[in-house]
Design an enzyme around this catalytic site. Sequence first.
Site, short mmCIF file in Angstrom:
data_model
loop_
_atom_site.label_atom_id
_atom_site.label_comp_id
_atom_site.label_asym_id
_atom_site.label_seq_id
_atom_site.Cartn_x
_atom_site.Cartn_y
_atom_site.Cartn_z
N GLU A 59 45.70 30.43 16.24
CA GLU A 59 45.67 29.68 17.49
C GLU A 59 44.23 29.51 18.00
O GLU A 59 43.88 28.47 18.54
CB GLU A 59 46.51 30.38 18.55
CG GLU A 59 48.00 30.39 18.28
CD GLU A 59 48.43 31.47 17.28
OE1 GLU A 59 49.59 31.47 16.87
OE2 GLU A 59 47.58 32.32 16.91
N GLU A 313 35.95 32.88 7.50
CA GLU A 313 35.47 32.14 6.34
C GLU A 313 36.56 31.34 5.63
O GLU A 313 36.26 30.66 4.64
CB GLU A 313 34.81 33.08 5.34
CG GLU A 313 33.48 33.65 5.80
CD GLU A 313 32.67 34.22 4.66
OE1 GLU A 313 31.54 33.75 4.44
OE2 GLU A 313 33.18 35.13 3.97
#
Length: 423
Positions: A59, A313
């Site tokens: 989110e 990442e």
Amino acid sequence: MRDLYIWLLRLLLPLVLVRLCWRGLSNPDYWKRIKERFGFIAPLSTARVIWIHAVSVGEVRATVPLVRELMSRYPDYTILITTMTPTGSAQVRQLFDDSVAHCYVPYDYPSAVSRFLDRTRPALAIIMETELWPNIFHLCRERSIPVFVTNVRLSLPSTDKYRRFAGLVRTTLQQVNRFAAQSHADAERLYALGAAPESVEVTGSIKFELNGGASLRESAEVLRLAWGQGRPVWLAASTHASEEEMVLAALAELKQQPRFADMLLVLVPRHPERFSSVAKLCRKQGFQTALRSDTPGAVDPAVEILVGDTMGELPLFFAAADCAFIGGSLVPIGGHNLLEASAVGKPVVFGPHMFNFQEISLMTLERGAGVQIRTPAQLAPAVSDFLGNANRRDRAGEAGRKMVEENRGALAANMRLIEQLIK
């Protein structure tokens, strides 16, 4: 009905604290900043605040285009982002550093919520996806703080769960000023649960607003050179318990083929507390395994699995890999966001359990941007089909990229609604 809910919360307080302590055993960060969960935060110095609540990592990542647009359009407002989990908290700091204010959201006790609102005084509360908090919503309405629930997705299982508390859910939904639903199906489920029809607008998913830009492409090219430009790279993203075993079985099957003998699997568990145990599982099954945190540069060609144990990442990994498996879909979790892969032109493979992303997964299949498998035994053939056929891989990746591009527009619709609410 809310009074009963409040009394139930009070009775459950010991269990809430025990659960917090229990989760801290696997992730000690749950033991830090506990006071924030009860509204004890430093008062914000600014008089103009836009509050965004994003539960956890997924989110928080979805808020990026929204936060950037809010900063641009409302530079005199402080953006406050709250989360529920330590990993979500870490993601906020990694993505936004000190450009936003941040703390944990208070537990839904009236005193904690009141304390939080006294110290933040938001002009608008933006709730990402479908987090329904009876006391937060009620107390915001009581203080004339508009509540905007955005990027709403309501799966059938979630709707069925909410129906068990129909009265409380209906009252809570009616405290919301505006909903921005991802699809017409989500809007219909909101109506069925009691949301006022005039409060609901279908805007599409804000997750289509992903745009990594040239910097992401350049970073991905550098990373791919480090991984090995000539070797096939398969990313298994956001995997859950028992899914890793399925992925490793597929890897073993694929590596029996000479063309995939030097394959690199980049395996990223969904929850950071499982990084270590997943790495141990890989080694136990005989695979040469390295951790991303220990291997920031070139990866030894002998390494067969790189465990992604870093935060933030994953978009870079999607961009550097050849194709991706989306976790949470071979087990009944409901799947995770596949648009991050599609946005960078990478084909996706996912399992039968995609009810959290039903509309998007159906669109992906219709566009030919990915494939859905029904059993773990189908995982290796599906991945092989993409890795072993460059033309098919490129066609599927381009279809996904176009799908994301053509479905942008949710951000503009959200900003229009936000402007109305702030005024």
